[in-house]
Design an enzyme around this catalytic site. Sequence first.
Site, PDB file in Angstrom:
ATOM      1  N   ASN A  25      -0.419 -14.191  -8.470  1.00 46.67           N
ATOM      2  CA  ASN A  25      -1.371 -15.079  -9.156  1.00 46.67           C
ATOM      3  C   ASN A  25      -0.855 -16.519  -9.032  1.00 46.67           C
ATOM      4  O   ASN A  25       0.291 -16.748  -8.647  1.00 46.67           O
ATOM      5  CB  ASN A  25      -1.569 -14.666 -10.614  1.00 46.67           C
ATOM      6  CG  ASN A  25      -0.247 -14.495 -11.339  1.00 46.67           C
ATOM      7  OD1 ASN A  25       0.513 -15.448 -11.504  1.00 46.67           O
ATOM      8  ND2 ASN A  25       0.049 -13.270 -11.753  1.00 46.67           N
ATOM      9  N   GLY A  72      -0.268  -4.111 -10.783  1.00 44.56           N
ATOM     10  CA  GLY A  72      -0.579  -3.804  -9.386  1.00 44.56           C
ATOM     11  C   GLY A  72       0.618  -3.953  -8.464  1.00 44.56           C
ATOM     12  O   GLY A  72       1.761  -3.637  -8.827  1.00 44.56           O
ATOM     13  N   ASP A  76       2.007  -6.626  -7.389  1.00 50.95           N
ATOM     14  CA  ASP A  76       2.904  -7.680  -7.888  1.00 50.95           C
ATOM     15  C   ASP A  76       3.969  -7.067  -8.809  1.00 50.95           C
ATOM     16  O   ASP A  76       5.183  -7.287  -8.634  1.00 50.95           O
ATOM     17  CB  ASP A  76       2.042  -8.705  -8.649  1.00 50.95           C
ATOM     18  CG  ASP A  76       2.748 -10.031  -8.886  1.00 50.95           C
ATOM     19  OD1 ASP A  76       3.921 -10.162  -8.499  1.00 50.95           O
ATOM     20  OD2 ASP A  76       2.113 -10.935  -9.466  1.00 50.95           O
ATOM     21  N   THR A 111      -8.200  -6.790  -3.859  1.00 50.60           N
ATOM     22  CA  THR A 111      -9.129  -5.669  -4.079  1.00 50.60           C
ATOM     23  C   THR A 111      -8.759  -4.783  -5.272  1.00 50.60           C
ATOM     24  O   THR A 111      -9.395  -3.759  -5.497  1.00 50.60           O
ATOM     25  CB  THR A 111      -9.268  -4.784  -2.821  1.00 50.60           C
ATOM     26  OG1 THR A 111      -8.023  -4.124  -2.551  1.00 50.60           O
ATOM     27  CG2 THR A 111      -9.686  -5.595  -1.610  1.00 50.60           C
ATOM     28  N   GLY A 112      -7.752  -5.199  -6.042  1.00 46.07           N
ATOM     29  CA  GLY A 112      -7.406  -4.466  -7.259  1.00 46.07           C
ATOM     30  C   GLY A 112      -7.930  -5.223  -8.466  1.00 46.07           C
ATOM     31  O   GLY A 112      -9.136  -5.329  -8.677  1.00 46.07           O
TER      32      GLY A 112
END
Length: 178
Positions: free
Chosen positions: A32, A40, A42, A126-127
């Site tokens: 982010n 996710g 990250d 896409t999450g």
Amino acid sequence: MEARVKINGTIISLVKGDITLEETDAIVNAANTNLAGGGGVDGAIHRAGGPAIMEECRKIGSCPTGSAVITAGGKLKARLVIHTVGPVYRDGTHGEPDLLMSAYRSSLNLALEKGLKSISFPSISTGAYGYPVEEASKIAVSTVIEFIRQNKGFNLVRFVLFSDKDLTTYRRALEKVL
Ligand code: AR6
């Protein structure tokens, strides 16, 4: 099952798996703008790589959507982590395709600048960011292929997808682009 093609001397590989286990020179994180960590991929990368990655992220401070920054890989097998920020998907008319393209391109440019030979990408945006995989996969695959047609240097560019469904979607996108 892995899918692979060779274009202009670079292997493009699609696999299902956990990107934190990849042994490419760099893995890409779907971060982010505050480089603050999160869930996710990250979360998984920071957990597996240890606190050294977050220390470097704090020093860097932030990363605009569509850009990329680089840190060491900490305890990961990959030597480096390229943190890029994909767009939050609203309805597709707020610049999302260009920003997603830019996230892939910025990551590839940074890797090339550093002389890296191999890089692994997750399915950016896409999450949690809600980009429909069908559309995102076409952008991801076509952006990478365009880039490696124009730039020699990589041996391997890999997409590490987290589900069979995503792998199938990316595989179809690759077949269409070729
Ligand atoms: N290996 C490969 N892919 C993974 C892994 C993994 N270990 N874990 C999840 N994925 P997301 P975004 C897939 O949400 O949409 C974070 O909180 C996942 O199934 O990780 O770009 C950041 O801090 C999905 O297909 O990234 C940001 O705030 C893909 O990775 C925000 O989420 C991307 O999902 C970024 O959202």
